[in-house]
Design a protein around this motif. Sequence first.
Motif, PDB file in Angstrom:
ATOM      1  N   GLU A 218       0.834  -1.203   0.000  1.00  0.00           N
ATOM      2  CA  GLU A 218       0.000   0.000   0.000  1.00  0.00           C
ATOM      3  C   GLU A 218       0.870   1.254   0.000  1.00  0.00           C
ATOM      4  O   GLU A 218       0.579   2.233  -0.694  1.00  0.00           O
ATOM      5  CB  GLU A 218      -0.910   0.002   1.231  1.00  0.00           C
ATOM      6  CG  GLU A 218      -1.973  -1.077   1.222  1.00  0.00           C
ATOM      7  CD  GLU A 218      -2.614  -1.267   2.582  1.00  0.00           C
ATOM      8  OE1 GLU A 218      -2.353  -0.442   3.485  1.00  0.00           O
ATOM      9  OE2 GLU A 218      -3.363  -2.254   2.754  1.00  0.00           O
ATOM     10  N   ARG A 219       1.942   1.211   0.761  1.00  0.00           N
ATOM     11  CA  ARG A 219       2.870   2.353   0.840  1.00  0.00           C
ATOM     12  C   ARG A 219       3.520   2.615  -0.510  1.00  0.00           C
ATOM     13  O   ARG A 219       3.698   3.764  -0.921  1.00  0.00           O
ATOM     14  CB  ARG A 219       3.953   2.045   1.887  1.00  0.00           C
ATOM     15  CG  ARG A 219       4.970   3.173   2.080  1.00  0.00           C
ATOM     16  CD  ARG A 219       4.413   4.274   2.964  1.00  0.00           C
ATOM     17  NE  ARG A 219       5.448   5.185   3.367  1.00  0.00           N
ATOM     18  CZ  ARG A 219       5.846   6.251   2.681  1.00  0.00           C
ATOM     19  NH1 ARG A 219       5.275   6.549   1.539  1.00  0.00           N
ATOM     20  NH2 ARG A 219       6.805   7.034   3.139  1.00  0.00           N
ATOM     21  N   ASN A 220       3.848   1.550  -1.252  1.00  0.00           N
ATOM     22  CA  ASN A 220       4.468   1.702  -2.564  1.00  0.00           C
ATOM     23  C   ASN A 220       3.485   2.256  -3.590  1.00  0.00           C
ATOM     24  O   ASN A 220       3.854   3.071  -4.441  1.00  0.00           O
ATOM     25  CB  ASN A 220       5.011   0.351  -3.056  1.00  0.00           C
ATOM     26  CG  ASN A 220       6.208  -0.107  -2.240  1.00  0.00           C
ATOM     27  OD1 ASN A 220       6.932   0.714  -1.678  1.00  0.00           O
ATOM     28  ND2 ASN A 220       6.403  -1.417  -2.149  1.00  0.00           N
ATOM     29  N   PHE A 228       3.501   6.077   9.607  1.00  0.00           N
ATOM     30  CA  PHE A 228       2.873   5.800  10.906  1.00  0.00           C
ATOM     31  C   PHE A 228       1.696   4.825  10.817  1.00  0.00           C
ATOM     32  O   PHE A 228       1.588   3.927  11.659  1.00  0.00           O
ATOM     33  CB  PHE A 228       2.435   7.102  11.566  1.00  0.00           C
ATOM     34  CG  PHE A 228       2.020   6.923  12.996  1.00  0.00           C
ATOM     35  CD1 PHE A 228       2.962   6.724  13.993  1.00  0.00           C
ATOM     36  CD2 PHE A 228       0.686   6.923  13.340  1.00  0.00           C
ATOM     37  CE1 PHE A 228       2.579   6.537  15.319  1.00  0.00           C
ATOM     38  CE2 PHE A 228       0.292   6.734  14.659  1.00  0.00           C
ATOM     39  CZ  PHE A 228       1.252   6.546  15.639  1.00  0.00           C
ATOM     40  N   PRO A 229       0.786   4.969   9.815  1.00  0.00           N
ATOM     41  CA  PRO A 229      -0.298   3.980   9.715  1.00  0.00           C
ATOM     42  C   PRO A 229       0.212   2.560   9.555  1.00  0.00           C
ATOM     43  O   PRO A 229      -0.426   1.608  10.016  1.00  0.00           O
ATOM     44  CB  PRO A 229      -1.075   4.432   8.468  1.00  0.00           C
ATOM     45  CG  PRO A 229      -0.815   5.900   8.389  1.00  0.00           C
ATOM     46  CD  PRO A 229       0.607   6.057   8.849  1.00  0.00           C
ATOM     47  N   LEU A 230       1.378   2.399   8.921  1.00  0.00           N
ATOM     48  CA  LEU A 230       1.960   1.071   8.771  1.00  0.00           C
ATOM     49  C   LEU A 230       2.361   0.514  10.138  1.00  0.00           C
ATOM     50  O   LEU A 230       2.201  -0.680  10.405  1.00  0.00           O
ATOM     51  CB  LEU A 230       3.180   1.125   7.854  1.00  0.00           C
ATOM     52  CG  LEU A 230       2.984   1.764   6.476  1.00  0.00           C
ATOM     53  CD1 LEU A 230       4.249   1.644   5.656  1.00  0.00           C
ATOM     54  CD2 LEU A 230       1.816   1.108   5.751  1.00  0.00           C
ATOM     55  N   LEU A 231       2.881   1.380  10.985  1.00  0.00           N
ATOM     56  CA  LEU A 231       3.253   0.968  12.334  1.00  0.00           C
ATOM     57  C   LEU A 231       2.021   0.552  13.132  1.00  0.00           C
ATOM     58  O   LEU A 231       2.049  -0.437  13.877  1.00  0.00           O
ATOM     59  CB  LEU A 231       3.986   2.112  13.041  1.00  0.00           C
ATOM     60  CG  LEU A 231       4.469   1.838  14.471  1.00  0.00           C
ATOM     61  CD1 LEU A 231       5.462   0.681  14.481  1.00  0.00           C
ATOM     62  CD2 LEU A 231       5.105   3.097  15.070  1.00  0.00           C
ATOM     63  N   LEU A 271      -5.519   5.780  14.972  1.00  0.00           N
ATOM     64  CA  LEU A 271      -5.343   6.608  13.768  1.00  0.00           C
ATOM     65  C   LEU A 271      -5.761   8.058  14.032  1.00  0.00           C
ATOM     66  O   LEU A 271      -5.092   9.000  13.620  1.00  0.00           O
ATOM     67  CB  LEU A 271      -6.136   6.039  12.607  1.00  0.00           C
ATOM     68  CG  LEU A 271      -5.529   4.842  11.870  1.00  0.00           C
ATOM     69  CD1 LEU A 271      -6.552   4.236  10.901  1.00  0.00           C
ATOM     70  CD2 LEU A 271      -4.271   5.239  11.115  1.00  0.00           C
ATOM     71  N   VAL A 272      -6.879   8.206  14.742  1.00  0.00           N
ATOM     72  CA  VAL A 272      -7.405   9.549  15.016  1.00  0.00           C
ATOM     73  C   VAL A 272      -6.500  10.329  15.957  1.00  0.00           C
ATOM     74  O   VAL A 272      -6.192  11.503  15.724  1.00  0.00           O
ATOM     75  CB  VAL A 272      -8.838   9.450  15.611  1.00  0.00           C
ATOM     76  CG1 VAL A 272      -9.286  10.832  16.129  1.00  0.00           C
ATOM     77  CG2 VAL A 272      -9.807   8.934  14.576  1.00  0.00           C
ATOM     78  N   PHE A 273      -6.027   9.682  17.017  1.00  0.00           N
ATOM     79  CA  PHE A 273      -5.287  10.388  18.057  1.00  0.00           C
ATOM     80  C   PHE A 273      -3.811  10.571  17.731  1.00  0.00           C
ATOM     81  O   PHE A 273      -3.167  11.495  18.239  1.00  0.00           O
ATOM     82  CB  PHE A 273      -5.441   9.679  19.399  1.00  0.00           C
ATOM     83  CG  PHE A 273      -6.774   9.860  20.027  1.00  0.00           C
ATOM     84  CD1 PHE A 273      -7.183  11.098  20.496  1.00  0.00           C
ATOM     85  CD2 PHE A 273      -7.667   8.797  20.140  1.00  0.00           C
ATOM     86  CE1 PHE A 273      -8.422  11.273  21.069  1.00  0.00           C
ATOM     87  CE2 PHE A 273      -8.907   8.957  20.719  1.00  0.00           C
ATOM     88  CZ  PHE A 273      -9.283  10.213  21.184  1.00  0.00           C
ATOM     89  N   PHE A 274      -3.251   9.698  16.903  1.00  0.00           N
ATOM     90  CA  PHE A 274      -1.809   9.761  16.679  1.00  0.00           C
ATOM     91  C   PHE A 274      -1.411  10.260  15.308  1.00  0.00           C
ATOM     92  O   PHE A 274      -0.226  10.487  15.036  1.00  0.00           O
ATOM     93  CB  PHE A 274      -1.183   8.386  16.920  1.00  0.00           C
ATOM     94  CG  PHE A 274      -1.283   7.924  18.346  1.00  0.00           C
ATOM     95  CD1 PHE A 274      -0.546   8.562  19.350  1.00  0.00           C
ATOM     96  CD2 PHE A 274      -2.125   6.888  18.707  1.00  0.00           C
ATOM     97  CE1 PHE A 274      -0.654   8.160  20.660  1.00  0.00           C
ATOM     98  CE2 PHE A 274      -2.227   6.467  20.027  1.00  0.00           C
ATOM     99  CZ  PHE A 274      -1.498   7.117  21.000  1.00  0.00           C
ATOM    100  N   LEU A 275      -2.379  10.416  14.400  1.00  0.00           N
ATOM    101  CA  LEU A 275      -2.004  10.963  13.091  1.00  0.00           C
ATOM    102  C   LEU A 275      -1.983  12.482  13.128  1.00  0.00           C
ATOM    103  O   LEU A 275      -2.774  13.097  13.806  1.00  0.00           O
ATOM    104  CB  LEU A 275      -3.036  10.484  12.036  1.00  0.00           C
ATOM    105  CG  LEU A 275      -2.788   9.093  11.467  1.00  0.00           C
ATOM    106  CD1 LEU A 275      -3.805   8.794  10.391  1.00  0.00           C
ATOM    107  CD2 LEU A 275      -1.375   8.965  10.908  1.00  0.00           C
TER     108      LEU A 275
END
Length: 275
Positions: A218-220, A228-231, A271-275
């Motif tokens: 997805e990243r590629n 970060f979403p990958l983490l 996702l909401v709090f850390f992005l």
Amino acid sequence: MRILRKIFDFYLDGSIHVALSCFSLVQITQLYFNIPKDLLIANFAFFGTIVSYNFVKYESFVRTKKDQIRIKFKAIFVLFFLSLIAAGLCFFQLERITQIISIVFLILTLLYALPFFSNKKNARNWAGIKIYIVALCWVGVTVALPVLNASISITPFFFLIGIQQFILIFVLILIFEIIDLAQDDPHLQTVPQQIGLKQTKILGYVLLVIFCVLAFFERNIHSELSFFPLLLILVIAIVTALFLAFANEKRSKYYTSFWVESVPILWWLMLVFFL
């Protein structure tokens, strides 16, 4: 304390918690596709999940044991009725293509719950098929509907997200099937019944590895996607793997009905709090 327990049980038995999980996955899809905040489709998924899950769970009971309906079931019926109205109001505001696909998944839900054929069995009782129908319906509602309603083109990124969510939902259902192993009819041919407890867990771990690997593809494809979403996907995979590892037939209903079904909610909140 007893009152709080009853309220919590109603929250679970009324399918509100699982509906919140569905709501969360819709929100995750909207974040991944940069869809402007659209509560319409998320609310449709939320109320539609309450309607469909309560219909599947209680339709047979209400149809065959009307004289045994207690206050709790009457309250769930009120919740069902109000959610049906709310889902209907949302439905008529959706794009035409979204409405059509929604009807397709409604038909799948009816097929899952009602005995359409002469053998009086619904799709829920077809050997080995339950897990695939449920996972497919979830992906359709949480990935396909938000993307179609936002008029976003279908790209390889769409299929990767769809496969990824299918895998997560599939593994979460595996945990349910492990917990219900002692109670399920052997003719259902659930995954643990077919390949055994140990092999089911190994299958779940392998799928979670694929779940994580897909994130790098997805990243590629979507270069704007941050690392970060990958983490967070790795974190979700680890949490799910732990639930799978400790799953056994002696766990209470809260293990799956609350904790396991909280995984999508945890993913969305992170996702909401850390992005």
